[in-house]
Write a protein that holds these residues in place. Structure first.
Motif, PDB file in Angstrom:
ATOM      1  N   UNK A 133     -57.145 -29.258 -32.521  1.00 49.51           N
ATOM      2  CA  UNK A 133     -56.211 -29.533 -33.603  1.00 49.51           C
ATOM      3  C   UNK A 133     -55.748 -30.968 -33.683  1.00 49.51           C
ATOM      4  N   UNK A 134     -56.199 -31.808 -32.770  1.00 41.00           N
ATOM      5  CA  UNK A 134     -55.772 -33.213 -32.772  1.00 41.00           C
ATOM      6  C   UNK A 134     -56.443 -33.985 -33.901  1.00 41.00           C
ATOM      7  N   UNK A 135     -55.813 -35.071 -34.295  1.00 44.10           N
ATOM      8  CA  UNK A 135     -56.440 -36.040 -35.200  1.00 44.10           C
ATOM      9  C   UNK A 135     -56.198 -37.426 -34.627  1.00 44.10           C
ATOM     10  N   UNK A 136     -57.296 -38.160 -34.384  1.00 46.74           N
ATOM     11  CA  UNK A 136     -57.184 -39.497 -33.799  1.00 46.74           C
ATOM     12  C   UNK A 136     -57.839 -40.581 -34.644  1.00 46.74           C
ATOM     13  N   UNK A 137     -58.508 -40.206 -35.755  1.00 43.28           N
ATOM     14  CA  UNK A 137     -59.084 -41.233 -36.613  1.00 43.28           C
ATOM     15  C   UNK A 137     -60.366 -40.788 -37.273  1.00 43.28           C
ATOM     16  N   UNK A 138     -61.031 -41.761 -37.951  1.00 41.36           N
ATOM     17  CA  UNK A 138     -62.220 -41.439 -38.741  1.00 41.36           C
ATOM     18  C   UNK A 138     -63.431 -42.303 -38.403  1.00 41.36           C
ATOM     19  N   UNK A 139     -63.384 -43.079 -37.335  1.00 41.19           N
ATOM     20  CA  UNK A 139     -64.618 -43.686 -36.849  1.00 41.19           C
ATOM     21  C   UNK A 139     -65.436 -42.592 -36.155  1.00 41.19           C
ATOM     22  N   UNK A 140     -66.670 -42.880 -35.815  1.00 41.61           N
ATOM     23  CA  UNK A 140     -67.493 -41.839 -35.177  1.00 41.61           C
ATOM     24  C   UNK A 140     -66.866 -41.354 -33.876  1.00 41.61           C
ATOM     25  N   UNK A 141     -66.364 -42.264 -33.044  1.00 40.97           N
ATOM     26  CA  UNK A 141     -65.759 -41.840 -31.789  1.00 40.97           C
ATOM     27  C   UNK A 141     -64.478 -41.060 -32.040  1.00 40.97           C
ATOM     28  N   UNK A 142     -63.596 -41.581 -32.893  1.00 39.49           N
ATOM     29  CA  UNK A 142     -62.332 -40.888 -33.112  1.00 39.49           C
ATOM     30  C   UNK A 142     -62.520 -39.580 -33.869  1.00 39.49           C
ATOM     31  N   UNK A 143     -63.583 -39.469 -34.676  1.00 38.47           N
ATOM     32  CA  UNK A 143     -63.902 -38.159 -35.263  1.00 38.47           C
ATOM     33  C   UNK A 143     -64.333 -37.176 -34.184  1.00 38.47           C
TER      34      UNK A 143
END
Length: 418
Positions: A133-143
Protein backbone atom coordinates in the motif's frame (compact mmCIF):
# COMPACT_ATOMS: atom_id res chain seq x y z
CA UNK A 1 -14.72 15.97 -12.72
CA UNK A 2 -11.65 13.89 -13.47
CA UNK A 3 -10.12 14.01 -16.91
CA UNK A 4 -6.90 12.78 -18.44
CA UNK A 5 -6.84 15.81 -20.77
CA UNK A 6 -4.67 18.74 -19.83
CA UNK A 7 -5.81 21.01 -22.66
CA UNK A 8 -8.18 20.97 -25.60
CA UNK A 9 -7.58 20.01 -29.21
CA UNK A 10 -4.44 21.52 -30.64
CA UNK A 11 -2.55 21.67 -27.35
CA UNK A 12 1.14 20.86 -27.33
CA UNK A 13 0.98 19.56 -23.76
CA UNK A 14 1.18 15.87 -22.87
CA UNK A 15 -2.05 14.13 -21.93
CA UNK A 16 -0.40 11.94 -19.29
CA UNK A 17 -1.46 14.11 -16.34
CA UNK A 18 -4.59 12.90 -14.57
CA UNK A 19 -6.64 16.00 -13.80
CA UNK A 20 -8.60 16.53 -10.58
CA UNK A 21 -10.32 19.63 -11.99
CA UNK A 22 -10.47 21.43 -15.33
CA UNK A 23 -9.76 24.80 -13.71
CA UNK A 24 -7.48 27.17 -15.59
CA UNK A 25 -5.85 29.15 -12.78
CA UNK A 26 -3.86 32.36 -13.11
CA UNK A 27 -2.82 33.16 -9.55
CA UNK A 28 -2.96 31.99 -5.96
CA UNK A 29 -2.94 33.70 -2.61
CA UNK A 30 -3.03 32.06 0.80
CA UNK A 31 -5.50 29.18 0.75
CA UNK A 32 -7.19 30.28 -2.49
CA UNK A 33 -6.54 30.02 -6.21
CA UNK A 34 -8.14 32.21 -8.87
CA UNK A 35 -9.26 31.28 -12.37
CA UNK A 36 -9.11 33.39 -15.53
CA UNK A 37 -12.41 35.05 -14.60
CA UNK A 38 -11.06 35.89 -11.12
CA UNK A 39 -13.34 33.36 -9.41
CA UNK A 40 -11.82 32.32 -6.08
CA UNK A 41 -11.60 28.66 -5.04
CA UNK A 42 -10.70 27.46 -1.56
CA UNK A 43 -7.83 25.05 -2.19
CA UNK A 44 -7.78 22.16 0.27
CA UNK A 45 -5.27 20.22 -1.81
CA UNK A 46 -2.33 22.66 -1.42
CA UNK A 47 -0.64 21.19 -4.48
CA UNK A 48 -0.96 17.71 -2.93
CA UNK A 49 0.35 18.95 0.43
CA UNK A 50 3.25 20.91 -1.10
CA UNK A 51 2.10 24.53 -0.61
CA UNK A 52 2.74 24.37 3.12
CA UNK A 53 2.75 28.14 3.68
CA UNK A 54 -0.07 28.71 1.23
CA UNK A 55 0.08 30.15 -2.26
CA UNK A 56 2.58 32.98 -2.72
CA UNK A 57 3.44 33.55 0.91
CA UNK A 58 5.06 37.00 0.91
CA UNK A 59 8.19 35.85 2.77
CA UNK A 60 8.76 33.01 0.32
CA UNK A 61 8.06 35.17 -2.73
CA UNK A 62 10.46 37.85 -1.50
CA UNK A 63 13.19 35.32 -0.75
CA UNK A 64 12.96 33.82 -4.24
CA UNK A 65 12.90 37.26 -5.89
CA UNK A 66 15.91 38.48 -3.93
CA UNK A 67 17.90 35.34 -4.66
CA UNK A 68 17.06 35.43 -8.38
CA UNK A 69 18.98 38.70 -8.61
CA UNK A 70 22.10 37.11 -7.08
CA UNK A 71 22.29 33.57 -8.45
CA UNK A 72 19.80 31.31 -10.26
CA UNK A 73 21.99 28.28 -10.93
CA UNK A 74 25.12 27.50 -8.91
CA UNK A 75 26.12 23.92 -9.67
CA UNK A 76 27.20 22.19 -6.46
CA UNK A 77 30.05 20.19 -8.02
CA UNK A 78 31.68 23.35 -9.31
CA UNK A 79 31.33 25.73 -6.37
CA UNK A 80 29.47 26.03 -3.06
CA UNK A 81 26.98 28.86 -2.96
CA UNK A 82 26.27 30.64 0.30
CA UNK A 83 22.85 29.12 1.11
CA UNK A 84 23.79 25.44 1.11
CA UNK A 85 25.30 25.38 4.60
CA UNK A 86 22.53 27.54 6.14
CA UNK A 87 19.84 25.15 4.84
CA UNK A 88 21.76 22.15 6.16
CA UNK A 89 22.24 23.83 9.53
CA UNK A 90 18.55 24.67 9.84
CA UNK A 91 17.59 21.12 8.90
CA UNK A 92 19.98 19.75 11.52
CA UNK A 93 18.04 21.77 14.10
CA UNK A 94 14.62 20.68 12.83
CA UNK A 95 15.11 16.97 12.10
CA UNK A 96 15.46 14.14 14.67
CA UNK A 97 18.71 14.15 16.65
CA UNK A 98 20.14 11.22 14.68
CA UNK A 99 20.11 13.24 11.46
CA UNK A 100 23.02 15.62 10.92
CA UNK A 101 24.11 15.40 7.27
CA UNK A 102 22.14 16.47 4.16
CA UNK A 103 22.06 15.99 0.41
CA UNK A 104 19.78 18.13 -1.77
CA UNK A 105 17.87 17.41 -4.93
CA UNK A 106 14.69 18.49 -6.74
CA UNK A 107 11.95 15.93 -6.11
CA UNK A 108 10.82 13.19 -3.76
CA UNK A 109 11.46 10.51 -6.40
CA UNK A 110 15.10 11.57 -6.68
CA UNK A 111 15.51 11.60 -2.92
CA UNK A 112 13.98 8.12 -2.48
CA UNK A 113 16.37 6.80 -5.11
CA UNK A 114 19.25 8.57 -3.38
CA UNK A 115 18.22 7.00 -0.07
CA UNK A 116 18.36 3.52 -1.59
CA UNK A 117 21.74 4.22 -3.18
CA UNK A 118 23.13 5.53 0.10
CA UNK A 119 21.76 2.57 2.06
CA UNK A 120 23.40 0.14 -0.34
CA UNK A 121 26.75 1.91 -0.13
CA UNK A 122 26.61 2.27 3.64
CA UNK A 123 25.72 -1.36 4.32
CA UNK A 124 27.25 -3.21 1.37
CA UNK A 125 23.87 -4.91 0.90
CA UNK A 126 21.63 -4.93 -2.17
CA UNK A 127 18.01 -5.36 -1.07
CA UNK A 128 15.32 -3.14 0.45
CA UNK A 129 11.92 -3.73 2.02
CA UNK A 130 8.82 -1.60 1.55
CA UNK A 131 5.21 -2.19 2.60
CA UNK A 132 1.93 -3.12 0.99
CA UNK A 133 0.00 0.00 0.00
CA UNK A 134 2.99 2.35 0.05
CA UNK A 135 3.63 5.03 -2.53
CA UNK A 136 7.19 6.29 -2.99
CA UNK A 137 7.21 7.73 -6.52
CA UNK A 138 6.96 7.11 -10.26
CA UNK A 139 10.50 6.38 -11.43
CA UNK A 140 11.15 2.72 -12.22
CA UNK A 141 12.78 2.09 -8.84
CA UNK A 142 10.21 4.01 -6.82
CA UNK A 143 7.39 2.29 -8.74
CA UNK A 144 8.94 -1.02 -7.73
CA UNK A 145 8.72 0.25 -4.14
CA UNK A 146 5.07 1.35 -4.52
CA UNK A 147 1.95 -0.80 -4.32
CA UNK A 148 -0.87 1.65 -3.61
CA UNK A 149 -2.43 1.56 -7.09
CA UNK A 150 -2.04 -0.70 -10.12
CA UNK A 151 -2.28 2.23 -12.57
CA UNK A 152 1.06 3.55 -11.35
CA UNK A 153 2.76 0.29 -12.37
CA UNK A 154 0.66 -0.99 -15.28
CA UNK A 155 2.62 -1.26 -18.52
CA UNK A 156 5.96 -0.19 -17.06
CA UNK A 157 7.57 -3.42 -15.91
CA UNK A 158 9.79 -5.23 -15.44
CA UNK A 159 10.97 -3.24 -12.45
CA UNK A 160 14.37 -3.21 -10.73
CA UNK A 161 15.04 -6.25 -8.59
CA UNK A 162 15.90 -6.35 -4.92
CA UNK A 163 12.66 -4.77 -3.68
CA UNK A 164 10.57 -6.90 -1.31
CA UNK A 165 7.06 -5.93 -0.19
CA UNK A 166 6.07 -6.80 3.38
CA UNK A 167 2.56 -6.71 4.92
CA UNK A 168 1.17 -3.52 6.44
CA UNK A 169 -1.41 -3.68 9.25
CA UNK A 170 -5.01 -3.38 8.05
CA UNK A 171 -6.25 -0.11 9.62
CA UNK A 172 -9.83 -1.43 9.63
CA UNK A 173 -9.11 -4.60 11.61
CA UNK A 174 -11.10 -4.67 14.85
CA UNK A 175 -8.19 -6.09 16.86
CA UNK A 176 -5.30 -3.77 16.04
CA UNK A 177 -2.86 -5.46 18.39
CA UNK A 178 -3.41 -8.80 16.69
CA UNK A 179 -3.23 -7.17 13.26
CA UNK A 180 0.11 -5.52 14.02
CA UNK A 181 1.46 -8.86 15.26
CA UNK A 182 0.24 -10.50 12.06
CA UNK A 183 2.03 -7.94 9.89
CA UNK A 184 5.28 -8.26 11.84
CA UNK A 185 5.10 -12.04 11.56
CA UNK A 186 4.70 -11.55 7.82
CA UNK A 187 7.91 -9.53 7.76
CA UNK A 188 9.70 -12.24 9.74
CA UNK A 189 8.42 -14.84 7.30
CA UNK A 190 9.73 -12.75 4.41
CA UNK A 191 13.16 -12.86 6.08
CA UNK A 192 12.85 -16.65 6.34
CA UNK A 193 11.55 -17.35 2.84
CA UNK A 194 12.57 -14.59 0.40
CA UNK A 195 15.49 -12.49 1.60
CA UNK A 196 17.76 -12.97 4.60
CA UNK A 197 17.79 -10.04 7.01
CA UNK A 198 21.58 -9.71 6.72
CA UNK A 199 21.13 -9.05 2.98
CA UNK A 200 18.70 -6.14 3.50
CA UNK A 201 20.13 -2.63 3.28
CA UNK A 202 17.06 -0.67 4.38
CA UNK A 203 13.45 -0.77 5.45
CA UNK A 204 11.52 2.16 3.97
CA UNK A 205 8.28 3.26 5.65
CA UNK A 206 5.94 6.25 5.56
CA UNK A 207 5.09 7.37 9.13
CA UNK A 208 1.70 8.26 7.67
CA UNK A 209 0.79 6.26 4.58
CA UNK A 210 0.00 8.80 1.85
CA UNK A 211 -1.60 7.77 -1.42
CA UNK A 212 -3.39 4.79 0.10
CA UNK A 213 -5.51 7.21 2.10
CA UNK A 214 -3.64 8.97 4.93
CA UNK A 215 -3.26 6.05 7.31
CA UNK A 216 -1.10 6.73 10.39
CA UNK A 217 1.39 3.90 10.79
CA UNK A 218 0.74 2.27 14.19
CA UNK A 219 3.30 3.02 16.88
CA UNK A 220 3.74 -0.65 17.81
CA UNK A 221 4.42 -1.50 14.17
CA UNK A 222 7.04 1.26 13.85
CA UNK A 223 8.70 0.02 17.02
CA UNK A 224 8.69 -3.57 15.75
CA UNK A 225 10.40 -2.46 12.55
CA UNK A 226 12.96 -0.41 14.47
CA UNK A 227 13.79 -3.39 16.70
CA UNK A 228 14.43 -5.58 13.67
CA UNK A 229 16.56 -2.89 12.05
CA UNK A 230 18.71 -2.57 15.16
CA UNK A 231 19.06 -6.33 15.54
CA UNK A 232 20.07 -6.99 11.93
CA UNK A 233 21.99 -3.86 10.93
CA UNK A 234 19.25 -2.65 8.59
CA UNK A 235 18.90 1.09 8.01
CA UNK A 236 15.56 2.63 8.99
CA UNK A 237 14.38 5.05 6.28
CA UNK A 238 11.46 7.39 7.03
CA UNK A 239 9.74 8.69 3.90
CA UNK A 240 8.34 12.05 5.03
CA UNK A 241 7.47 13.26 1.53
CA UNK A 242 3.93 14.27 2.50
CA UNK A 243 4.05 14.12 6.28
CA UNK A 244 7.09 16.31 6.86
CA UNK A 245 7.44 20.00 7.68
CA UNK A 246 4.54 20.48 10.02
CA UNK A 247 1.83 18.64 8.10
CA UNK A 248 0.93 16.42 11.08
CA UNK A 249 1.30 19.11 13.74
CA UNK A 250 4.91 18.13 14.42
CA UNK A 251 7.80 19.11 12.24
CA UNK A 252 8.14 15.45 11.22
CA UNK A 253 5.64 12.65 11.75
CA UNK A 254 8.36 10.29 12.94
CA UNK A 255 8.60 12.44 16.08
CA UNK A 256 5.45 10.66 17.29
CA UNK A 257 7.60 7.57 17.78
CA UNK A 258 10.50 6.89 20.11
CA UNK A 259 12.98 5.98 17.40
CA UNK A 260 15.83 7.66 15.56
CA UNK A 261 15.82 7.06 11.79
CA UNK A 262 19.01 6.47 9.84
CA UNK A 263 17.70 8.31 6.78
CA UNK A 264 14.82 10.74 6.36
CA UNK A 265 13.45 11.70 2.94
CA UNK A 266 11.99 15.21 2.63
CA UNK A 267 10.35 17.25 -0.13
CA UNK A 268 6.94 18.81 -0.91
CA UNK A 269 6.29 21.28 1.94
CA UNK A 270 9.93 22.08 2.67
CA UNK A 271 10.05 24.94 0.12
CA UNK A 272 6.36 25.85 -0.07
CA UNK A 273 5.96 23.97 -3.35
CA UNK A 274 9.14 25.17 -5.04
CA UNK A 275 10.90 22.07 -6.45
CA UNK A 276 13.32 21.14 -3.69
CA UNK A 277 14.04 17.98 -1.73
CA UNK A 278 16.50 16.71 0.83
CA UNK A 279 17.93 13.50 2.18
CA UNK A 280 18.99 13.60 5.81
CA UNK A 281 21.22 10.94 7.32
CA UNK A 282 23.82 10.18 9.98
CA UNK A 283 27.35 11.33 9.19
CA UNK A 284 28.63 7.79 9.76
CA UNK A 285 26.52 6.58 6.81
CA UNK A 286 27.34 9.52 4.55
CA UNK A 287 31.05 8.90 5.12
CA UNK A 288 30.61 5.53 3.37
CA UNK A 289 29.00 7.13 0.31
CA UNK A 290 31.68 7.23 -2.38
CA UNK A 291 32.30 10.85 -3.49
CA UNK A 292 31.25 11.34 -7.11
CA UNK A 293 28.98 8.28 -7.16
CA UNK A 294 25.85 10.41 -6.85
CA UNK A 295 24.94 13.98 -7.75
CA UNK A 296 23.05 16.04 -10.30
CA UNK A 297 23.11 19.26 -12.27
CA UNK A 298 20.53 21.05 -10.12
CA UNK A 299 21.13 19.78 -6.60
CA UNK A 300 20.65 22.42 -3.92
CA UNK A 301 19.71 25.24 -6.30
CA UNK A 302 20.03 28.77 -4.89
CA UNK A 303 16.34 29.49 -5.54
CA UNK A 304 15.29 26.27 -3.84
CA UNK A 305 17.50 27.01 -0.85
CA UNK A 306 16.07 30.52 -0.57
CA UNK A 307 12.50 29.21 -0.71
CA UNK A 308 13.32 26.54 1.88
CA UNK A 309 14.91 28.98 4.34
CA UNK A 310 11.93 31.32 4.09
CA UNK A 311 9.57 28.38 4.57
CA UNK A 312 11.50 27.25 7.65
CA UNK A 313 11.15 30.75 9.10
CA UNK A 314 7.36 30.59 8.71
CA UNK A 315 7.01 27.03 10.03
CA UNK A 316 9.08 27.76 13.13
CA UNK A 317 7.26 30.96 14.11
CA UNK A 318 5.97 30.73 17.72
CA UNK A 319 2.63 28.96 17.83
CA UNK A 320 2.63 27.92 14.17
CA UNK A 321 2.59 24.16 14.77
CA UNK A 322 0.12 24.62 17.63
CA UNK A 323 -2.26 26.21 15.13
CA UNK A 324 -1.78 23.27 12.75
CA UNK A 325 -2.77 20.87 15.54
CA UNK A 326 -5.75 23.02 16.55
CA UNK A 327 -7.02 23.33 12.98
CA UNK A 328 -6.50 19.60 12.51
CA UNK A 329 -8.58 18.86 15.60
CA UNK A 330 -11.26 21.28 14.40
CA UNK A 331 -11.36 19.54 11.03
CA UNK A 332 -11.44 15.96 12.31
CA UNK A 333 -14.07 16.80 14.94
CA UNK A 334 -16.31 18.31 12.26
CA UNK A 335 -15.85 15.32 9.95
CA UNK A 336 -16.66 12.88 12.75
CA UNK A 337 -19.81 14.85 13.51
CA UNK A 338 -20.81 14.41 9.86
CA UNK A 339 -20.67 10.64 10.31
CA UNK A 340 -24.00 11.12 12.07
CA UNK A 341 -25.44 12.52 8.82
CA UNK A 342 -24.63 9.54 6.67
CA UNK A 343 -23.74 5.94 7.42
CA UNK A 344 -21.71 5.78 4.22
CA UNK A 345 -19.00 7.95 5.83
CA UNK A 346 -17.16 5.02 7.37
CA UNK A 347 -13.88 6.36 8.73
CA UNK A 348 -12.20 9.62 9.70
CA UNK A 349 -8.47 9.51 10.47
CA UNK A 350 -5.25 11.44 10.32
CA UNK A 351 -2.88 13.69 12.20
CA UNK A 352 -2.72 17.45 12.18
CA UNK A 353 -3.76 18.69 8.74
CA UNK A 354 -3.14 15.32 7.07
CA UNK A 355 -6.71 14.07 7.35
CA UNK A 356 -8.82 11.55 5.45
CA UNK A 357 -12.45 10.51 5.44
CA UNK A 358 -13.41 7.23 3.81
CA UNK A 359 -16.75 6.42 2.22
CA UNK A 360 -18.27 3.09 1.28
CA UNK A 361 -17.79 3.64 -2.47
CA UNK A 362 -15.61 5.51 -4.93
CA UNK A 363 -18.72 6.85 -6.64
CA UNK A 364 -19.90 8.59 -3.49
CA UNK A 365 -16.50 10.10 -2.75
CA UNK A 366 -16.23 11.38 -6.32
CA UNK A 367 -19.74 12.88 -6.23
CA UNK A 368 -18.96 14.76 -3.02
CA UNK A 369 -15.69 16.14 -4.38
CA UNK A 370 -17.46 17.32 -7.54
CA UNK A 371 -20.31 18.92 -5.58
CA UNK A 372 -17.86 20.81 -3.35
CA UNK A 373 -16.10 22.15 -6.43
CA UNK A 374 -19.08 23.13 -8.56
CA UNK A 375 -21.45 24.34 -5.85
CA UNK A 376 -19.12 25.75 -3.20
CA UNK A 377 -15.84 26.40 -5.01
CA UNK A 378 -13.93 24.19 -2.59
CA UNK A 379 -11.22 21.97 -4.07
CA UNK A 380 -10.76 18.49 -2.59
CA UNK A 381 -9.40 15.27 -4.07
CA UNK A 382 -9.73 11.55 -3.58
CA UNK A 383 -7.07 9.01 -2.71
CA UNK A 384 -6.74 5.38 -1.70
CA UNK A 385 -6.43 2.12 -3.55
CA UNK A 386 -10.21 2.06 -4.06
CA UNK A 387 -10.51 5.85 -4.59
CA UNK A 388 -13.20 6.07 -1.93
CA UNK A 389 -11.19 8.28 0.42
CA UNK A 390 -11.22 12.07 0.40
CA UNK A 391 -8.04 13.61 1.75
CA UNK A 392 -7.86 16.98 3.41
CA UNK A 393 -4.50 18.77 3.10
CA UNK A 394 -5.04 22.53 3.18
CA UNK A 395 -2.11 24.91 3.46
CA UNK A 396 -0.83 24.94 7.02
CA UNK A 397 -1.78 28.61 7.34
CA UNK A 398 -5.49 27.73 7.07
CA UNK A 399 -7.77 29.63 9.44
CA UNK A 400 -10.66 28.48 11.60
CA UNK A 401 -13.09 30.31 9.30
CA UNK A 402 -11.68 28.52 6.26
CA UNK A 403 -12.07 25.15 7.99
CA UNK A 404 -15.71 26.06 8.67
CA UNK A 405 -16.19 27.14 5.04
CA UNK A 406 -14.79 23.87 3.70
CA UNK A 407 -16.65 21.60 6.11
CA UNK A 408 -19.91 23.47 5.50
CA UNK A 409 -19.48 22.78 1.79
CA UNK A 410 -18.74 19.16 2.61
CA UNK A 411 -21.90 18.82 4.71
CA UNK A 412 -23.97 20.28 1.87
CA UNK A 413 -22.38 17.79 -0.52
CA UNK A 414 -23.21 14.88 1.78
CA UNK A 415 -26.85 15.96 1.89
CA UNK A 416 -27.05 16.57 -1.85
CA UNK A 417 -25.47 13.28 -2.91
CA UNK A 418 -26.97 10.92 -0.34
Amino acid sequence: MTSSMVSGQGSNLSNVWLKVTNLQVVRGLGCRVYDANDNAYLDFTAGIAAASTGHCHPKVVQAIADQAQRFVHAQANIYTHDLLEPVAARLAEMTPDSIDTFFFSNSSDEILEAAVKLAKHATGRRNIITFDGAFHGRTLLTMAMSTSRAIDREGYGPFPSGVFVAPFPDPHASDQEAEISRALRGLDRLFQTQVAAHEVAAIVIEPVIGERGYIPTPAAFIEGLAQRCRADGILFVADETQSGFGRTGKMFAIEEHDIEPDIICMSKGMASGFPFAALGTRRVHDDKWTPGSHGGSSNGTPLGCAAALATFDVLTEPGFLDNVSERGTQLTDALRDFQQLDDSLLHVRGRGLMVACEFDSAERAKAIVEHCLTESKVILMTAGTRKRTIRWMPPLIVTSDEIIEATTAFAAAIRATG
